[in-house]
Motif scaffolding. Structure first.
Motif: not given
Lengths: 103, 118
Positions: A39-47, A60-64, A76-81
């Protein structure tokens, strides 16, 4: 401190993220883990879900380890994650209550 | 007394999960925990009257919900928008429920000591 929301399903496979975002408020935190990191992938339509529907004041956090397992680099993640490891996960769980799993 | 909220999001007849979640809720209540339920999204279909599954191993959800009051699980919250999105606004309720709006769900989650996602 607010609620910790866990998202472990990809928005491409599940409506869990959209359903979660409607029930989140300022002071809560959202952690993307397992397939939820997609869900955090900037390039994805789902972002668009996170950029448009995440309320202000929700961290918002993502697990390494789950990013690494899937070959996702931090760039590759959205800024702010914010990327965190397992001890960061523990710190989040201690700081927030309750913890709600959205699948 | 601790308060636990059991969160349901899926419709009935999708497997053993609903029964197990409601069993867990009743068990918590039996051990002096204040228990409430929150039905979001497709879980509102659990309370649709007239369910009649043909397969005896997949039981209708309605009797499970009726048993809740016997175990002191009296607060069953249902989100209004979830009903409206599914055209269930005028539904006849098999058990007493409390309606709340989507904008109030975050606050309901926040005040629980624990949330069990079923």
């Amino acid at each position: 401190m607010g609620v910790l929301h866990l998202l472990c399903a990809s928005p491409g496979a599940s409506s869990a993220l959209a359903q979660c975002l409607g029930r989140v408020r300022q002071g809560d935190a959202l952690l993307l883990l397992e397939a939820g990191v997609y869900a955090g992938l900037q390039a994805s339509v789902h972002s668009a879900l996170l950029t448009e529907a995440l309320p202000a004041g929700v961290a918002c956090y993502a697990l390494l380890p789950d990013l690494q397992a899937r070959g996702i680099g931090q760039g590759e993640l959205l800024p702010g994650i914010e990327v965190i490891d397992y001890s960061g996960f523990v710190a989040l769980a201690v700081r927030h209550n309750p913890i709600v799993t959205w699948g | 007394m601790q308060h636990f909220l059991f969160l349901l999001r899926r419709p009935p007849l999708t497997g053993a999960d609903l029964r197990e979640t409601l069993d867990m809720a009743m068990t918590f209540a039996a051990f002096d925990v204040a228990v409430s339920l929150l039905l979001l999204d497709d879980a509102v279909y659990c309370l649709k009257p007239g369910q009649n599954p043909p397969n005896p191993s997949l039981k209708s959800a309605a009797p499970l919900f009726a048993a809740l009051a016997l175990y002191d699980v009296r607060e069953v919250w249902v989100e209004q928008e979830s009903l409206q999105e599914r055209g269930l606004g005028g539904m006849e309720w098999p058990i007493p429920v409390r309606l709340l709006r989507r904008c109030d769900v975050a606050a309901l989650l926040a005040q629980a000591d624990g949330v069990v996602s079923g």
